[in-house]
Design a protein around this motif. Structure first.
Motif, mmCIF file in Angstrom:
data_model
loop_
_atom_site.group_PDB
_atom_site.id
_atom_site.type_symbol
_atom_site.label_atom_id
_atom_site.label_comp_id
_atom_site.label_asym_id
_atom_site.label_seq_id
_atom_site.Cartn_x
_atom_site.Cartn_y
_atom_site.Cartn_z
ATOM 1 N N ALA A 25 2.267 15.988 -13.728
ATOM 2 C CA ALA A 25 3.149 17.002 -14.038
ATOM 3 C C ALA A 25 3.958 17.044 -12.829
ATOM 4 C CB ALA A 25 2.034 18.249 -13.948
ATOM 5 N N GLY A 26 5.095 17.931 -13.051
ATOM 6 C CA GLY A 26 6.192 18.380 -11.969
ATOM 7 C C GLY A 26 5.357 19.163 -10.783
ATOM 8 N N GLY A 27 5.827 18.644 -9.627
ATOM 9 C CA GLY A 27 5.234 19.174 -8.576
ATOM 10 C C GLY A 27 4.066 18.894 -8.014
ATOM 11 N N ALA A 28 3.248 17.909 -8.670
ATOM 12 C CA ALA A 28 1.836 17.257 -8.493
ATOM 13 C C ALA A 28 2.117 16.149 -7.480
ATOM 14 C CB ALA A 28 1.381 16.908 -10.077
ATOM 15 N N GLU A 29 1.159 15.772 -6.775
ATOM 16 C CA GLU A 29 0.836 14.866 -6.162
ATOM 17 C C GLU A 29 0.366 13.641 -6.632
ATOM 18 O OE1 GLU A 29 0.147 14.446 -1.448
ATOM 19 O OE2 GLU A 29 -1.610 14.141 -2.304
ATOM 20 N N PHE A 30 0.809 12.219 -6.561
ATOM 21 C CA PHE A 30 0.179 11.216 -6.924
ATOM 22 C C PHE A 30 0.148 10.044 -5.978
ATOM 23 C CE2 PHE A 30 4.389 10.406 -8.261
ATOM 24 C CZ PHE A 30 4.532 8.961 -8.227
ATOM 25 N N GLU A 31 -0.849 9.087 -6.101
ATOM 26 C CA GLU A 31 -0.723 7.848 -5.206
ATOM 27 C C GLU A 31 -0.751 6.503 -6.065
ATOM 28 O OE1 GLU A 31 -2.657 6.028 -1.274
ATOM 29 O OE2 GLU A 31 -3.288 8.037 -1.740
ATOM 30 N N LEU A 32 0.162 5.729 -6.077
ATOM 31 C CA LEU A 32 0.008 4.538 -6.501
ATOM 32 C C LEU A 32 -1.118 3.638 -6.185
ATOM 33 C CD1 LEU A 32 3.914 3.443 -7.044
ATOM 34 C CD2 LEU A 32 2.399 4.157 -8.727
ATOM 35 N N PRO A 33 -1.689 2.506 -6.827
ATOM 36 C CA PRO A 33 -2.672 1.850 -6.106
ATOM 37 C C PRO A 33 -2.069 0.917 -5.267
ATOM 38 C CG PRO A 33 -2.255 1.054 -8.490
ATOM 39 C CD PRO A 33 -1.553 2.292 -8.140
ATOM 40 N N THR A 34 -2.963 0.305 -4.202
ATOM 41 C CA THR A 34 -2.649 -0.690 -3.615
ATOM 42 C C THR A 34 -2.681 -2.171 -4.184
ATOM 43 O OG1 THR A 34 -3.766 0.527 -1.688
ATOM 44 C CG2 THR A 34 -3.487 -1.953 -1.255
ATOM 45 N N VAL A 35 -1.781 -2.836 -4.022
ATOM 46 C CA VAL A 35 -1.591 -4.121 -4.696
ATOM 47 C C VAL A 35 -1.695 -5.301 -3.630
ATOM 48 C CG1 VAL A 35 0.165 -5.851 -5.951
ATOM 49 C CG2 VAL A 35 0.055 -3.105 -6.343
ATOM 50 N N THR A 36 -2.602 -5.963 -3.825
ATOM 51 C CA THR A 36 -2.970 -7.308 -3.214
ATOM 52 C C THR A 36 -2.546 -8.312 -4.040
ATOM 53 O OG1 THR A 36 -4.733 -6.250 -1.896
ATOM 54 C CG2 THR A 36 -4.654 -8.573 -1.699
ATOM 55 N N ALA A 37 -1.217 -9.160 -3.557
ATOM 56 C CA ALA A 37 -1.133 -10.157 -4.518
ATOM 57 C C ALA A 37 -1.256 -11.518 -3.808
ATOM 58 C CB ALA A 37 0.591 -10.048 -4.615
ATOM 59 N N HIS A 38 -1.820 -12.376 -4.533
ATOM 60 C CA HIS A 38 -2.313 -13.496 -3.797
ATOM 61 C C HIS A 38 -1.499 -14.628 -4.305
ATOM 62 C CE1 HIS A 38 -6.371 -11.584 -3.511
ATOM 63 N NE2 HIS A 38 -6.410 -11.382 -4.609
ATOM 64 N N LEU A 39 -1.102 -15.259 -3.171
ATOM 65 C CA LEU A 39 0.260 -16.484 -3.580
ATOM 66 C C LEU A 39 -0.088 -17.741 -3.073
ATOM 67 C CD1 LEU A 39 2.887 -13.904 -2.662
ATOM 68 C CD2 LEU A 39 2.325 -14.311 -4.802
ATOM 69 N N THR A 40 0.567 -18.470 -3.431
ATOM 70 C CA THR A 40 0.647 -19.893 -2.790
ATOM 71 C C THR A 40 2.065 -20.138 -2.204
ATOM 72 O OG1 THR A 40 -1.118 -20.826 -4.247
ATOM 73 C CG2 THR A 40 0.202 -22.422 -3.159
ATOM 74 N N ASP A 95 0.821 -1.150 -0.101
ATOM 75 C CA ASP A 95 -0.082 -0.005 -0.011
ATOM 76 C C ASP A 95 1.114 1.090 0.126
ATOM 77 O OD1 ASP A 95 -2.016 1.883 0.349
ATOM 78 O OD2 ASP A 95 -2.432 1.305 2.397
ATOM 79 N N PRO A 96 1.283 1.762 -1.184
ATOM 80 C CA PRO A 96 1.970 2.983 -1.191
ATOM 81 C C PRO A 96 1.282 4.273 -0.698
ATOM 82 C CG PRO A 96 1.919 1.830 -3.233
ATOM 83 C CD PRO A 96 0.918 1.433 -2.550
ATOM 84 N N THR A 97 2.029 5.086 -0.189
ATOM 85 C CA THR A 97 1.457 6.486 0.332
ATOM 86 C C THR A 97 1.515 7.321 -0.872
ATOM 87 O OG1 THR A 97 3.456 7.198 1.192
ATOM 88 C CG2 THR A 97 2.065 5.903 2.716
ATOM 89 N N ALA A 98 0.854 8.528 -0.694
ATOM 90 C CA ALA A 98 1.001 9.748 -1.654
ATOM 91 C C ALA A 98 2.421 10.129 -1.659
ATOM 92 C CB ALA A 98 0.140 10.873 -1.371
ATOM 93 N N THR A 99 2.961 10.542 -2.924
ATOM 94 C CA THR A 99 4.086 11.152 -3.157
ATOM 95 C C THR A 99 4.196 12.214 -3.974
ATOM 96 O OG1 THR A 99 6.368 10.591 -3.490
ATOM 97 C CG2 THR A 99 5.153 9.672 -4.910
#
Length: 212
Positions: free
Chosen positions: A144-159, A78-82
């Motif tokens: 854009a330069g100087g703009a804030e963005f947030e990557l989506p949360t990744v839920t990886a299902h593994l075995t 779960d990335p935070t905003a950057t």
């Protein structure tokens, strides 16, 4: 209730309790860890030559402490905003685009599927693709330069595999073996597109799940 019925009921309760013990032992709570990941980045800018900078990305990562051999489990990233830098080494950053972040499938595990939720300010729809032992989270942008963005949360299902430990990390060890790539567009009289390669430095082990 006669004595025979009481004994039967007691045996049934005892069997039920014994049957629940393995299930309780396997239900190990997931642990969450928070990290500030520093990426060492180099932009290959035409004419002016390579430009080095760093990017910091906060991330919360959750994984179970233990899992049964062959058991299903989830890792949640779960990335935070950057914020995109507005200036790099005296150059005005107009935007970034074509962003791709590598997330290796951990050893001793098998990838099943992944879900993306949330995310904002990306300029386009994010996607995750798996090739070999690496999942790549990507989006076209632009941001854009100087703009804030947030990557989506990744839920990886593994075995889980049969034994050992399962460690989660990000990909990338150098500019030649990057774990994060993007195109940085800077402006110095004209727009200049600079392919940018980044790797986490240091590259911590985020979570460790023990099989057994």
């Amino acid at each position: 209730m006669n004595p025979s019925s009481r004994r039967s009921a007691a045996r049934a309760l005892a069997c039920a309790a014994i049957a629940l013990v393995p299930l309780t032992a396997l239900a190990t709570p997931a642990s969450a860890e928070a990290f500030d990941i520093t990426f060492d980045c180099q932009a290959d800018a035409p004419i002016v030559g390579p430009q080095q900078t760093t990017l910091t990305q906060g991330t919360d990562i959750t994984a179970p402490a233990t899992v049964a051999p062959g058991g299903a489990f989830d890792v949640v990233i779960d990335p935070t905003a950057t914020t995109v830098p507005a200036n790099v080494n005296g150059f005005t950053v107009k935007q970034i685009k074509d962003v791709a972040l590598q997330i290796p499938i951990p050893a001793n595990s098998t990838f099943v599927s992944a879900d993306l939720t949330g995310g904002s300010g990306l300029g386009s729809e994010p996607s995750i693709d798996v090739e070999g032992s690496v999942a790549t989270l990507s989006f076209a942008g632009p941001v854009a330069g100087g703009a804030e963005f947030e990557l989506p949360t990744v839920t990886a299902h593994l075995t889980a595999g049969e034994s050992g430990t399962i460690e989660t990390k990000l990909g990338g060890t150098s500019y030649e073996d990057p774990g994060l790539t993007l195109t940085t567009v800077v402006n110095q009289l004209v727009d200049i597109e600079a392919p940018t390669a980044c790797f986490p430095d240091p590259s911590p082990v985020f979570t460790t799940t023990t099989i057994g």
